[in-house]
Write a protein that holds these residues in place. Structure first.
Motif, PDB file in Angstrom:
ATOM      1  N   HIS A   1       2.854 -17.803  -4.363  1.00  0.00           N
ATOM      2  CA  HIS A   1       1.821 -17.066  -5.084  1.00  0.00           C
ATOM      3  C   HIS A   1       1.690 -15.697  -4.404  1.00  0.00           C
ATOM      4  O   HIS A   1       1.904 -15.573  -3.193  1.00  0.00           O
ATOM      5  CB  HIS A   1       0.497 -17.827  -5.149  1.00  0.00           C
ATOM      6  N   ILE A   2       1.354 -14.720  -5.205  1.00  0.00           N
ATOM      7  CA  ILE A   2       1.361 -13.331  -4.752  1.00  0.00           C
ATOM      8  C   ILE A   2      -0.022 -12.728  -4.909  1.00  0.00           C
ATOM      9  O   ILE A   2      -0.650 -12.848  -5.969  1.00  0.00           O
ATOM     10  CB  ILE A   2       2.365 -12.487  -5.553  1.00  0.00           C
ATOM     11  N   GLY A   3      -0.456 -12.081  -3.866  1.00  0.00           N
ATOM     12  CA  GLY A   3      -1.739 -11.395  -3.913  1.00  0.00           C
ATOM     13  C   GLY A   3      -1.576  -9.898  -3.771  1.00  0.00           C
ATOM     14  O   GLY A   3      -0.646  -9.423  -3.106  1.00  0.00           O
ATOM     15  N   TRP A   4      -2.463  -9.165  -4.407  1.00  0.00           N
ATOM     16  CA  TRP A   4      -2.603  -7.729  -4.178  1.00  0.00           C
ATOM     17  C   TRP A   4      -3.912  -7.526  -3.414  1.00  0.00           C
ATOM     18  O   TRP A   4      -4.950  -8.095  -3.782  1.00  0.00           O
ATOM     19  CB  TRP A   4      -2.647  -6.953  -5.482  1.00  0.00           C
ATOM     20  N   PHE A   5      -3.832  -6.701  -2.407  1.00  0.00           N
ATOM     21  CA  PHE A   5      -4.977  -6.376  -1.572  1.00  0.00           C
ATOM     22  C   PHE A   5      -5.096  -4.858  -1.480  1.00  0.00           C
ATOM     23  O   PHE A   5      -4.146  -4.138  -1.773  1.00  0.00           O
ATOM     24  CB  PHE A   5      -4.800  -6.963  -0.165  1.00  0.00           C
ATOM     25  N   ARG A   6      -6.246  -4.387  -1.059  1.00  0.00           N
ATOM     26  CA  ARG A   6      -6.387  -2.958  -0.838  1.00  0.00           C
ATOM     27  C   ARG A   6      -7.314  -2.712   0.348  1.00  0.00           C
ATOM     28  O   ARG A   6      -8.154  -3.545   0.682  1.00  0.00           O
ATOM     29  CB  ARG A   6      -6.922  -2.249  -2.084  1.00  0.00           C
ATOM     30  N   GLN A   7      -7.105  -1.568   0.955  1.00  0.00           N
ATOM     31  CA  GLN A   7      -7.937  -1.188   2.085  1.00  0.00           C
ATOM     32  C   GLN A   7      -8.200   0.299   2.024  1.00  0.00           C
ATOM     33  O   GLN A   7      -7.269   1.114   2.066  1.00  0.00           O
ATOM     34  CB  GLN A   7      -7.281  -1.566   3.411  1.00  0.00           C
ATOM     35  N   ALA A   8      -9.472   0.635   1.910  1.00  0.00           N
ATOM     36  CA  ALA A   8      -9.887   2.028   1.918  1.00  0.00           C
ATOM     37  C   ALA A   8     -10.219   2.440   3.345  1.00  0.00           C
ATOM     38  O   ALA A   8     -10.529   1.581   4.188  1.00  0.00           O
ATOM     39  CB  ALA A   8     -11.101   2.206   1.017  1.00  0.00           C
ATOM     40  N   PRO A   9     -10.179   3.731   3.638  1.00  0.00           N
ATOM     41  CA  PRO A   9     -10.489   4.190   4.991  1.00  0.00           C
ATOM     42  C   PRO A   9     -11.863   3.717   5.441  1.00  0.00           C
ATOM     43  O   PRO A   9     -12.852   3.852   4.715  1.00  0.00           O
ATOM     44  CB  PRO A   9     -10.454   5.719   4.863  1.00  0.00           C
ATOM     45  N   GLY A  10     -11.907   3.127   6.626  1.00  0.00           N
ATOM     46  CA  GLY A  10     -13.175   2.673   7.171  1.00  0.00           C
ATOM     47  C   GLY A  10     -13.701   1.385   6.570  1.00  0.00           C
ATOM     48  O   GLY A  10     -14.801   0.950   6.918  1.00  0.00           O
ATOM     49  N   GLU A  11     -12.925   0.793   5.673  1.00  0.00           N
ATOM     50  CA  GLU A  11     -13.357  -0.426   5.010  1.00  0.00           C
ATOM     51  C   GLU A  11     -12.458  -1.595   5.409  1.00  0.00           C
ATOM     52  O   GLU A  11     -11.329  -1.400   5.876  1.00  0.00           O
ATOM     53  CB  GLU A  11     -13.318  -0.263   3.491  1.00  0.00           C
ATOM     54  N   GLU A  12     -12.955  -2.787   5.205  1.00  0.00           N
ATOM     55  CA  GLU A  12     -12.141  -3.976   5.429  1.00  0.00           C
ATOM     56  C   GLU A  12     -11.192  -4.176   4.244  1.00  0.00           C
ATOM     57  O   GLU A  12     -11.475  -3.749   3.120  1.00  0.00           O
ATOM     58  CB  GLU A  12     -13.029  -5.202   5.609  1.00  0.00           C
ATOM     59  N   ARG A  13     -10.111  -4.820   4.513  1.00  0.00           N
ATOM     60  CA  ARG A  13      -9.180  -5.152   3.442  1.00  0.00           C
ATOM     61  C   ARG A  13      -9.837  -6.145   2.494  1.00  0.00           C
ATOM     62  O   ARG A  13     -10.513  -7.075   2.934  1.00  0.00           O
ATOM     63  CB  ARG A  13      -7.901  -5.764   4.026  1.00  0.00           C
ATOM     64  N   GLU A  14      -9.622  -5.943   1.208  1.00  0.00           N
ATOM     65  CA  GLU A  14     -10.190  -6.845   0.216  1.00  0.00           C
ATOM     66  C   GLU A  14      -9.116  -7.331  -0.747  1.00  0.00           C
ATOM     67  O   GLU A  14      -8.168  -6.621  -1.052  1.00  0.00           O
ATOM     68  CB  GLU A  14     -11.324  -6.169  -0.564  1.00  0.00           C
ATOM     69  N   GLY A  15      -9.291  -8.538  -1.205  1.00  0.00           N
ATOM     70  CA  GLY A  15      -8.392  -9.074  -2.209  1.00  0.00           C
ATOM     71  C   GLY A  15      -8.708  -8.482  -3.567  1.00  0.00           C
ATOM     72  O   GLY A  15      -9.870  -8.349  -3.941  1.00  0.00           O
ATOM     73  N   VAL A  16      -7.672  -8.114  -4.289  1.00  0.00           N
ATOM     74  CA  VAL A  16      -7.822  -7.503  -5.607  1.00  0.00           C
ATOM     75  C   VAL A  16      -7.466  -8.486  -6.714  1.00  0.00           C
ATOM     76  O   VAL A  16      -8.209  -8.640  -7.679  1.00  0.00           O
ATOM     77  CB  VAL A  16      -6.939  -6.247  -5.710  1.00  0.00           C
ATOM     78  N   SER A  17      -6.326  -9.138  -6.535  1.00  0.00           N
ATOM     79  CA  SER A  17      -5.847 -10.022  -7.587  1.00  0.00           C
ATOM     80  C   SER A  17      -4.823 -10.974  -7.009  1.00  0.00           C
ATOM     81  O   SER A  17      -4.251 -10.725  -5.948  1.00  0.00           O
ATOM     82  CB  SER A  17      -5.222  -9.194  -8.721  1.00  0.00           C
ATOM     83  N   CYS A  18      -4.591 -12.061  -7.725  1.00  0.00           N
ATOM     84  CA  CYS A  18      -3.585 -13.031  -7.285  1.00  0.00           C
ATOM     85  C   CYS A  18      -2.954 -13.659  -8.518  1.00  0.00           C
ATOM     86  O   CYS A  18      -3.627 -13.848  -9.542  1.00  0.00           O
ATOM     87  CB  CYS A  18      -4.212 -14.098  -6.403  1.00  0.00           C
ATOM     88  N   THR A  19      -1.675 -13.986  -8.402  1.00  0.00           N
ATOM     89  CA  THR A  19      -0.986 -14.713  -9.456  1.00  0.00           C
ATOM     90  C   THR A  19      -0.327 -15.951  -8.863  1.00  0.00           C
ATOM     91  O   THR A  19       0.247 -15.900  -7.772  1.00  0.00           O
ATOM     92  CB  THR A  19       0.047 -13.829 -10.164  1.00  0.00           C
ATOM     93  N   SER A  20      -0.402 -17.042  -9.596  1.00  0.00           N
ATOM     94  CA  SER A  20       0.283 -18.258  -9.167  1.00  0.00           C
ATOM     95  C   SER A  20       1.788 -18.055  -9.244  1.00  0.00           C
ATOM     96  O   SER A  20       2.273 -17.058  -9.791  1.00  0.00           O
ATOM     97  CB  SER A  20      -0.153 -19.424 -10.051  1.00  0.00           C
ATOM     98  N   SER A  21       2.536 -19.006  -8.720  1.00  0.00           N
ATOM     99  CA  SER A  21       3.985 -18.833  -8.653  1.00  0.00           C
ATOM    100  C   SER A  21       4.624 -18.717 -10.033  1.00  0.00           C
ATOM    101  O   SER A  21       5.619 -18.015 -10.207  1.00  0.00           O
ATOM    102  CB  SER A  21       4.627 -19.974  -7.878  1.00  0.00           C
ATOM    103  N   SER A  22       4.036 -19.355 -11.007  1.00  0.00           N
ATOM    104  CA  SER A  22       4.570 -19.295 -12.370  1.00  0.00           C
ATOM    105  C   SER A  22       4.029 -18.117 -13.155  1.00  0.00           C
ATOM    106  O   SER A  22       4.562 -17.766 -14.215  1.00  0.00           O
ATOM    107  CB  SER A  22       4.230 -20.581 -13.123  1.00  0.00           C
ATOM    108  N   GLY A  23       2.952 -17.533 -12.656  1.00  0.00           N
ATOM    109  CA  GLY A  23       2.282 -16.478 -13.406  1.00  0.00           C
ATOM    110  C   GLY A  23       1.276 -17.015 -14.398  1.00  0.00           C
ATOM    111  O   GLY A  23       0.595 -16.248 -15.074  1.00  0.00           O
TER     112      GLY A  23
END
Length: 122
Positions: free
Chosen positions: A33-55
């Motif tokens: 499974h694949i996740g997208w994360f993001r991190q802005a300056p001075g901020e903690e990393r946050e999860g944005v989205s995730c897809t299962s292995s099949s989609g």
């Protein structure tokens, strides 16, 4: 060498769109499974989205729901994040990550990309 490589970031005006790609090399994504994360300056990393292995199953952070769409093409060994109606608060470095297993769940991700910068500004 096992790696994930993100691409597609850049500078875009508010309301604009970008499509991020996450390409795997050295291994296949079929069982991850694949996740997208993001991190802005001075901020903690946050999860944005995730897809299962099949989609077949996807989830999104409330802040991006209705604007972002995650998809995957296992034949191309690539996962995408389509980002529409972008806002200045979406500005961050975006990372993709792969974790073994079909279902998205909190936990340790096995592989991370190097990140791609997304800047939303007029």
């Amino acid at each position: 060498q096992l790696q994930l490589v993100e691409s597609g970031g850049g500078l875009v005006q508010p309301g604009g769109s970008l499509r991020l790609s996450c390409a795997a090399s050295g291994f296949t994504l079929d069982h991850y499974h694949i996740g997208w994360f993001r991190q802005a300056p001075g901020e903690e990393r946050e999860g944005v989205s995730c897809t299962s292995s099949s989609g077949g199953t996807t989830n999104y952070a409330d802040s991006v729901k209705g604007r972002f769409t995650i998809s995957r093409d296992n034949a191309k060994n690539t996962v995408y994040l389509q980002m529409n109606s972008l806002k200045p608060e979406d500005t961050a470095v975006y990372y993709c990550a792969a974790a073994w297993g079909a279902v998205c769940r909190p936990g340790i991700y096995d592989y991370w990309g190097q990140g791609t910068q997304v800047t939303v500004s007029s």
